[in-house]
Design an enzyme around this catalytic site. Sequence first.
Site, mmCIF file in Angstrom:
data_model
loop_
_atom_site.group_PDB
_atom_site.id
_atom_site.type_symbol
_atom_site.label_atom_id
_atom_site.label_comp_id
_atom_site.label_asym_id
_atom_site.label_seq_id
_atom_site.Cartn_x
_atom_site.Cartn_y
_atom_site.Cartn_z
ATOM 1 N N ALA A 237 -26.179 -35.315 -29.825
ATOM 2 C CA ALA A 237 -25.070 -35.540 -28.871
ATOM 3 C C ALA A 237 -25.420 -35.269 -27.410
ATOM 4 O O ALA A 237 -24.549 -35.340 -26.542
ATOM 5 C CB ALA A 237 -23.824 -34.742 -29.263
ATOM 6 N N ALA A 238 -26.705 -35.003 -27.108
ATOM 7 C CA ALA A 238 -27.090 -34.821 -25.700
ATOM 8 C C ALA A 238 -26.783 -36.098 -24.916
ATOM 9 O O ALA A 238 -26.224 -36.056 -23.810
ATOM 10 C CB ALA A 238 -28.575 -34.479 -25.586
ATOM 11 N N GLY A 239 -27.127 -37.234 -25.516
ATOM 12 C CA GLY A 239 -26.850 -38.516 -24.870
ATOM 13 C C GLY A 239 -25.349 -38.750 -24.693
ATOM 14 O O GLY A 239 -24.914 -39.324 -23.694
ATOM 15 N N ASP A 240 -24.563 -38.301 -25.658
ATOM 16 C CA ASP A 240 -23.105 -38.477 -25.561
ATOM 17 C C ASP A 240 -22.546 -37.674 -24.391
ATOM 18 O O ASP A 240 -21.717 -38.166 -23.618
ATOM 19 C CB ASP A 240 -22.426 -38.043 -26.869
HETATM 20 P P1 ADP Z 1 -30.224 -39.450 -26.689
HETATM 21 O O1 ADP Z 1 -29.603 -38.184 -27.207
HETATM 22 O O2 ADP Z 1 -29.227 -40.552 -26.504
HETATM 23 O O3 ADP Z 1 -31.481 -39.871 -27.366
HETATM 24 P P2 ADP Z 1 -31.801 -38.176 -24.602
HETATM 25 O O4 ADP Z 1 -32.566 -37.483 -25.673
HETATM 26 O O5 ADP Z 1 -32.569 -38.971 -23.600
HETATM 27 O O6 ADP Z 1 -30.653 -39.114 -25.174
HETATM 28 O O7 ADP Z 1 -30.974 -37.039 -23.848
HETATM 29 C C1 ADP Z 1 -29.950 -37.325 -22.930
HETATM 30 C C2 ADP Z 1 -30.042 -36.388 -21.746
HETATM 31 O O8 ADP Z 1 -29.868 -35.027 -22.169
HETATM 32 C C3 ADP Z 1 -31.383 -36.407 -21.025
HETATM 33 O O9 ADP Z 1 -31.401 -37.435 -20.047
HETATM 34 C C4 ADP Z 1 -31.416 -35.022 -20.405
HETATM 35 O O10 ADP Z 1 -30.619 -34.987 -19.233
HETATM 36 C C5 ADP Z 1 -30.717 -34.166 -21.467
HETATM 37 N N1 ADP Z 1 -31.710 -33.563 -22.393
HETATM 38 C C6 ADP Z 1 -32.043 -34.014 -23.625
HETATM 39 N N2 ADP Z 1 -32.970 -33.222 -24.214
HETATM 40 C C7 ADP Z 1 -33.225 -32.231 -23.318
HETATM 41 C C8 ADP Z 1 -34.096 -31.075 -23.305
HETATM 42 N N3 ADP Z 1 -34.892 -30.782 -24.345
HETATM 43 N N4 ADP Z 1 -34.078 -30.277 -22.195
HETATM 44 C C9 ADP Z 1 -33.278 -30.544 -21.149
HETATM 45 N N5 ADP Z 1 -32.457 -31.610 -21.092
HETATM 46 C C10 ADP Z 1 -32.419 -32.451 -22.162
#
Ligand code: ADP
Length: 302
Positions: free
Chosen positions: A243-246
């Site tokens: 859910a980071a992307g969400d």
């Molecule tokens: P998704 O979850 O859709 O695959 P990402 O993995 O690119 O998307 O993560 C979305 C955003 O969350 C990234 O652009 C960044 O800002 C943040 N993020 C994700 N993983 C990390 C991490 N390990 N450390 C810091 N920020 C993170």
Amino acid sequence: MKIAVVGSINKDYTAQVDKLPQKGETVIASNYKISLGGKGANQAVAAKRLGAEVAMIGAVGKLDGGQDIVKKLENDGIDVSGILIVDDEVTGNAMITVDEKGANTIVVYPGANNKLSPLWIEKQKEIIRNAHFAILQLEIPIETVEFAVKISKEYNVKVILNPAPAKKLPEEIYEYVDIITPNEVELTQLTGTEDIKEGASILIQKGVKEVIVTLGERGCYYTDGIREIFVEAVRVKAIDTTAAGDAFNAAIAVALGEKMDINSALIFANIAGALTTTKMGAQDALPFRQEVESFKKNLVFG
Ligand code: ADP
């Protein structure tokens, strides 16, 4: 500031096992959890926690008591008048098994999400008309996504399309999209290249106004075809990136809706995404506005 989310609502059934079952094998789970998910619902909850007024357009199934999910989203402060309850279906669900090392198998049944039709969107178009931003993903039928982005444009509502999970899009959709937000895998799937700048510029040529590529622990990349901005991720102790992307997508909508400049919006979204990785789960991990603000303060003065 109002955001309309048009997207999926899922229930995640997660079984913790010592070892993933092989063909024909039955294993006993040591732990079991049912949680609320779906990229649409996650992004709606995230946007609400980050300070927006949120209305969700989606569908749940009656056969598994989807009304309870609607109640829960309503208790979270989300306008649920645009959620369809489908009589003869179950809510979309993901059956997940996770072993000790974190390896998993996932079976997704879209259920009611597949019943979210253009006709239903047509009936809910006032919700879109009243919003500043419409956010969409790809866990509902593609013709419904296409119809919703067209309606949004008709009403001059800005469209953020999070093209996840990755799939090819009809070419005519791009010109209706203001901001597209693929991660690296999705960018490659959409454009055929692994080069981020090249991929982003292909999407601009297709008619999208702005591209934001999320780069996980490396942050994000932005272009509108003229400007290019790279914002490094903030440093956190990541334990679960679900859910980071969400959170990131919701945060972009909230920030731009509040008229932050693009640099500040990207930083805000990076923080929201990063904070989500510091907690287990999907909706449980989505940060509140206060958490993002205090993290930001420490970044500047810390
Ligand atoms: P998704 O979850 O859709 O695959 P990402 O993995 O690119 O998307 O993560 C979305 C955003 O969350 C990234 O652009 C960044 O800002 C943040 N993020 C994700 N993983 C990390 C991490 N390990 N450390 C810091 N920020 C993170």
